[in-house]
Design an enzyme around this catalytic site. Structure first.
Site: not given
Ligand code: IPE
Ligand code: IPE
Ligand code: MG
Length: 263
Positions: A43, A91, A230
């Site tokens: 993330d 997503n 964990e």
């Molecule tokens: C979780 O991240 C999904 C992936 C890493 C693919 P998100 O960015 O979608 O999660 P939220 O919306 O912050 O919970």
């Molecule tokens: C990557 O990070 C996770 C995916 C869903 C590909 P994000 O795209 O969620 O990045 P942030 O959380 O908006 O910074």
């Molecule tokens: Mg994210």
């Protein structure tokens, strides 16, 4: 000649990511209990880009490089399975351009990384609903599966169009079908059997789950499988997640006492 070239290439790639001291650090970690399966919520790509005044997709591009590096580290450490949460069932709510970009990354990764994955004896798989992916993404996944099917080393799984709730519903529907058709009876539904109906049927439960970007939540990832994992969180954004942080996570994991409800 070809063999020498190959060895040089593998050595070169090692040098690219390993610094002096890394071998020693890994030797120490390898003496402790190593997680068999590490799952990661990658993330923070968007925020990484925003901080630099770049479009979010630039963050996803940078994140792909981290996927490459972290896969190497996991493999170097002798981890059996690495699962990377790449796209959740939620997503799809993102802007179309971003979704399209993310759906194109597997093809690109296939082009650039298949050779190295094969050299490393890594088998690539997917967890999630493959049927709902665009055709070109499905083809890339199939290309990975086909190209690495004879490999016997680490299993690298991409959680793509993955959502734990949808996985649990899907498993439940299939179990009901099998009970109704007489393939098994209701009493046969055990935890071990339930496992076999999940996308992760071929994987042990994650021993360690890592999430980057400072968010301390699960975001619909492996709700069943994480029961006794964990958990390890870092504020670092995914494109900045490093070999060093991965070592730290393993080191912390090795200091934890896993009791599974016992004393
Ligand atoms: C979780 O991240 C999904 C992936 C890493 C693919 P998100 O960015 O979608 O999660 P939220 O919306 O912050 O919970
Ligand atoms: C990557 O990070 C996770 C995916 C869903 C590909 P994000 O795209 O969620 O990045 P942030 O959380 O908006 O910074
Ligand atoms: Mg994210």
């Amino acid at each position: 000649m070809i063999e020498r070239l190959k060895n040089w290439l593998v050595g070169y790639q090692k040098e690219e990511t390993q610094k002096p001291g890394d071998e020693e650090r890994m030797e120490v970690l390898k003496k402790g209990p190593m997680p068999r399966h590490v799952a990661m919520i990658m993330d923070g790509n968007g925020r990484w880009a925003q901080k630099r005044g770049l479009p979010r997709i630039a963050g996803h591009r940078a994140g792909m490089k981290t996927v490459r590096h972290i896969t190497r580290v996991a493999d170097d450490l002798g981890i059996e399975a690495l699962t990377l949460y790449s796209f959740s069932t939620e997503n799809w709510k993102r802007p179309k351009d971003e979704v399209n970009y993310l759906m194109g990354l597997p093809e690109e990764f296939l082009r650039t990384d298949l050779d190295e994955l094969v050299r490393r004896n890594i088998r690539v798989g997917m967890v999630g609903r493959e049927d709902e992916l665009p055709d070109h993404t499905k083809r890339a996944i199939e290309g990975f599966k086909e190209g690495t099917k004879d490999n016997t080393g680490m299993i690298l799984s991409f959680a793509l169009n993955y959502g734990a709730r949808s996985e649990l519903i899907h498993a439940t529907q299939r179990i009901i079908e099998d009970v109704q058709s007489g393939k098994m009876d209701k009493e046969g539904v055990s935890e071990a059997l339930f496992d076999q109906y999940l996308y992760t049927a071929n994987l042990p439960d994650p021993d360690l789950m890592i999430r980057t970007s400072g968010e301390v939540r699960i975001s619909n990832f492996m709700l069943w499988q994480l029961a006794y994992s964990e958990l390890w969180f870092t504020d670092e954004l995914w494109p900045d997640f490093s070999r060093e942080l991965f070592y730290q996570a393993i080191d912390d994991f090795q200091r934890r006492s896993r009791r599974y409800g016992a004393v």
